[in-house]
Design a protein around this motif. Sequence first.
Motif, short mmCIF file in Angstrom:
data_model
loop_
_atom_site.label_atom_id
_atom_site.label_comp_id
_atom_site.label_asym_id
_atom_site.label_seq_id
_atom_site.Cartn_x
_atom_site.Cartn_y
_atom_site.Cartn_z
N ILE A 210 0.84 -1.20 0.00
CA ILE A 210 0.00 0.00 0.00
C ILE A 210 0.87 1.25 0.00
O ILE A 210 0.66 2.19 -0.78
CB ILE A 210 -0.94 0.00 1.22
CG1 ILE A 210 -1.98 -1.11 1.12
CG2 ILE A 210 -1.64 1.36 1.36
CD1 ILE A 210 -2.75 -1.34 2.40
N ARG B 100 2.87 1.57 -3.40
CA ARG B 100 2.10 1.77 -4.62
C ARG B 100 1.00 2.82 -4.49
O ARG B 100 0.37 3.17 -5.49
CB ARG B 100 1.45 0.44 -5.04
CG ARG B 100 2.45 -0.67 -5.38
CD ARG B 100 1.77 -2.02 -5.48
NE ARG B 100 2.72 -3.08 -5.80
CZ ARG B 100 2.84 -3.67 -6.98
NH1 ARG B 100 2.03 -3.31 -7.98
NH2 ARG B 100 3.72 -4.61 -7.19
N GLN C 88 -1.75 2.14 -3.18
CA GLN C 88 -2.89 1.31 -3.56
C GLN C 88 -4.03 1.44 -2.57
O GLN C 88 -3.83 1.37 -1.36
CB GLN C 88 -2.45 -0.16 -3.63
CG GLN C 88 -3.58 -1.14 -3.92
CD GLN C 88 -4.17 -0.92 -5.29
OE1 GLN C 88 -3.48 -0.97 -6.28
NE2 GLN C 88 -5.48 -0.67 -5.33
N GLU D 66 -6.69 -0.18 -0.63
CA GLU D 66 -6.85 -1.57 -0.19
C GLU D 66 -7.90 -1.67 0.90
O GLU D 66 -8.07 -0.77 1.72
CB GLU D 66 -5.53 -2.11 0.38
CG GLU D 66 -4.65 -2.82 -0.62
CD GLU D 66 -4.98 -4.32 -0.75
OE1 GLU D 66 -5.91 -4.79 -0.06
OE2 GLU D 66 -4.31 -4.99 -1.55
N GLU E 264 -11.13 1.20 -8.32
CA GLU E 264 -9.83 1.59 -7.80
C GLU E 264 -9.35 0.71 -6.65
O GLU E 264 -8.22 0.85 -6.17
CB GLU E 264 -9.88 3.05 -7.32
CG GLU E 264 -10.69 3.29 -6.04
CD GLU E 264 -12.21 3.17 -6.20
OE1 GLU E 264 -12.91 3.30 -5.18
OE2 GLU E 264 -12.70 2.95 -7.33
N LEU F 23 -0.11 -8.21 -7.42
CA LEU F 23 -0.61 -6.87 -7.72
C LEU F 23 -0.21 -6.43 -9.13
O LEU F 23 -0.97 -5.72 -9.81
CB LEU F 23 -0.13 -5.88 -6.67
CG LEU F 23 -0.76 -6.07 -5.29
CD1 LEU F 23 -0.18 -5.10 -4.29
CD2 LEU F 23 -2.27 -5.92 -5.34
N ALA G 239 -2.90 -5.44 -12.01
CA ALA G 239 -2.79 -4.20 -12.78
C ALA G 239 -2.77 -4.50 -14.29
O ALA G 239 -3.39 -3.77 -15.08
CB ALA G 239 -1.53 -3.44 -12.37
#
Length: 804
Positions: free
Chosen positions: A86, A89, A91, A93, A177, A271, A275
Motif C-alpha cells: 500500500i 504503490r 494502492q 486496499e 480503484e 498486484l 494491474a
Amino acid sequence: MGSAESGKERSPVTDVSEEAMHDEELRALDAHWRAANYLAVGQIYLMGNPLLAEPLRPEHVKPRLLGHWGTSPGLNLVYTHLNRVIKARGQRELAVWGPGHGGPAVLANAWLEGTYSQTYPDVPRDASGMDRLFRQFSFPGGVPSHVAPETPGSIHEGGELGYSLSHAYGAAFDHPELVVTCVIGDGEAETGPLAASWHSNKFLDPVHDGAVLPVLHLNGYKIANPTVLARIPQGELDELLRGYGHEPLYVTGDDPMAVHAAMAEAMDTALDRIAEIQAAAREGGENGRPRWPVIVLRTPKGWTGPAEVDGLPVEGTWRAHQVPLAAVRDNPQHLRQLEQWMRSYRPQELFDEDGAPTAQVLACVPEGDLRLGATPYANGGLLLRDLPVPPLERFAVEVDKPGVTLHEPTRMLGALLERVMADTAERRDFRLVGPDETASNRLQAVYEASGKAWRAEVLPVDEHLDRHGRVMEILSEHTCQGWLEGYLLTGRHGLFSCYEAFVHIVDSMVNQHVKWLRTTRALPWRRPIASLNYLLTSHVWRQDHNGFSHQDPGFIDHILNKAPEVVRVYLPPDTNTLLSTAEHVLHSRDYVNVVVAGKQPCFDWLDLDAARAHCARGAGVWQWAGTEDGTREPDVVLACAGDVPTQEVLAAASLIRRHLPELAVRVVNVVDLARLLPKDEHPHGMADPDYDALFTRDRPVIFAYHGYPWLIHRLAYRRTGHAHLHVRGYKEIGTTTTPFDMVVRNDLDRFRLVMDVIDRVPGLAVRAAPVRQLMEDARLRHHAWIREHGTDLPEVADWTWPGR
C-alpha cells in the motif's frame, strides 16, 4: 524492492546495494511482524506489565484466558505485507479477515498503525494504551475476541466462518480503484458458502469493478482436526484452484526471513498481475475472462509460539488453536514459558521506553486513509449517497374501486427498479441480487437498464448476459447474501430477491449482519449504511405448482427474533402498498427490511395516496370493507396481514355482509408486522390504547395471517384482548394443488373465516347455524370440484369485491 533510479547521482545514504536495501526492508517488515505478534500474545494473556518492565507475576495475567493465537501470526504477516505494498504503490486496499478468531492480530495492527488510537483516544499508542489494549481484549466491558464492528477497518464479523470471500467480492464490485485482499482460513475453506464463493470471479468485471486477492492461509488445523486443503497433495490443490479460475502463487515455510522475502515477491507479482488484467480490459479492450492471482500461504499454526507445553507438541498442531499455555496463573512453568515466549520477540527493539512503536516498526506503515484501519471503504456510510428513487406516481396503478382490477405487484416493482438501475448507470452504486429468479419473480424489467453480470462463456441462445451488468444471479443464496452485504458495507445500495421458502438458507448470515448493525449503532464513528432489503416472493400461498418443498413462510419468525432496533417486516397487500413500501426501504438506513409480496395477479385495494397513508400507519381500519356504522363497537374484527390473507378476509367480509347483514364487522389490515408488538418492545410497536382502539379490548378478533399463526400470538400475547384473538395461517400443510386449495387445507379460506366468526361471536352460533352449514357445504363443494376439474370453484376463481 528498491534501487536508486539509473542516471541519477547517488548520495552516500542511498548508495547501497539492492541486496542490502532488500535486507534492510525485510528487517523492517520482520520488526513490524514481531511487534504485532507481541501485541497479539499480550492481548490474550496480560492485564498488566505490558512492556515486561519487570518479571511476569501471576497477577499480571488475566484470570480468564480467551482468544485465538493459532491463526494470529499468519494474519500479522499478511497485514504487515499489505502495509508495504500500500505504501509503495499508493494502492487503495481493503482487507477482509476470514479467520475471524484472529481478532488479536487485527487489533494489534490497527494499534500499531495508529488508527485504533485515533478511533479510541483512550487507547493511545504508548505504554498506557498498550496496557489498555491488552486488558480490554475479551474482558468484561472490553472488546470481543473476534474481528468485529468495533475493529477499525473491518467489514466482516469473525463470529462465523464461510462468508469472507463473498463479502470481499461484494466490496470490490463497482469500486474499480480498490483491491480487496481476503484471507481465507483453511477451516473456513471447508464450508459450503466459501466453496461456492470461489465462483465469484466469473462475475467480476475488470473494467468497472475492483479486484479481489484471495490469500488461502493453510496452517493445517481447525480446533481439533486437520484441514482438508492442507492435507491434500500440492498438485491436487493446484488443480483445484486453477479449476476455480485462479493462478496460484505459493508462499511456504517457517523461517521468518525467508517467508518475508517470498511473501513480498508473491504480493508484488499478484498486484502486478492485477494491474495488467485491469489495464488490458480498461485500455486494451480485452473482453475475455482472466485468471486472477491467489496466494497460498502455508505456515505453521501458532507460528513462533511455544514449541512444546507439558511435553506435548504445540506449534504447528491443533493445540495452538486457542491458548497454548492455559494455566499461567497457577503453573510456574507456564508462567516462565509465557515470559520467554513474549521476550523472544525482543520488545525492547520494537517499542521505545514510553511504549510507542519504533521508527523501524512503522517503516512499512502507510499514512492517512491508506491505512487498512482508516480506509473509508470499511466505513461505508462515509461513501454512501442517497439513492435516486423516482416518483411513485409513474408506476402506481389506478384504483377506481377496490378489489376489481388485478396486477402483478412485483412486475410493477420491477418497472420502478428498472428506473433506479438506469438512474444509477453512471454512478454504479445499486445492484439487484438473487438466485436465478429475477425473471421468475417478475422483475425482468430491470434488464432494460442492465443485464446480468457474467464473465464466463456466452452462447447465442443466452439472454440478458452482460459483461458489465449489475444484476447478479447465482444459484447460491449464500453467495448472493455475501455479495450484497459486502456491497452495502462499502457504501452502496441493493435488493435481494428470493423465493420465500429458500431464503432460510441464509438464516445464519443475516444473524451476523443484524448483530453487526446493532453493534454499530453504539459506535459514533460508524456511519449508517443502506439497509439490507429482502424481497420475498413466490411465496407459500402461490407455490401450489411446486408443492410442499417450496412452501415455508418462516423467515419472518426468524427475523422478528432479532434486534428490534434493526429488523422490520412488511406484508404489503397489493401493488401500490408494495411500491410505497419499496420507496421506504430503499431510502432507509441501518435496517434489515423483509418485504413479502406476491408475483401472481393480485387485487388492487388502495390507490397510491391511500396506500402511502396506510403504509405510514402500518396497520389500520379499512372502513370501506367493514359493516360497522360508528355508533358502537364492532361485533367482530376481521384482521389480515399478507396479500392472500387479505383477499380471503375481504371475501369473508362480503359473505358476512350478504348472509349476516346485522353483524357489525371491522376489517383491519396490517402491513407492518411489528405494529402488533408493544411500544416498549419495538420502535414500531403500538401503545396499548392504540392497539385497543384498533382491535378492541374484548371483541373476537379473527386474524388471517400470511405465515405460521403462532407468531401473531407471540407478538400480541401481552395485549388485553389476547384471549379473544384467534389466528389462522400456514399450518405446514401443503402439496401440489390449486391456489385456493392451499388456503382451504390450512383453514385460512373465506368459508372457514366466516365459520370462525359464527363460532366466536357470543350468541351467534345458534341463530347463524344455517349460515355455518352453508359455509361447510361450500368447502365440500370445493373438494369435489377440484378433484374433477383440476381448477378452483368458479365462485372463487371469478370473485371480485362486490362493494357495499
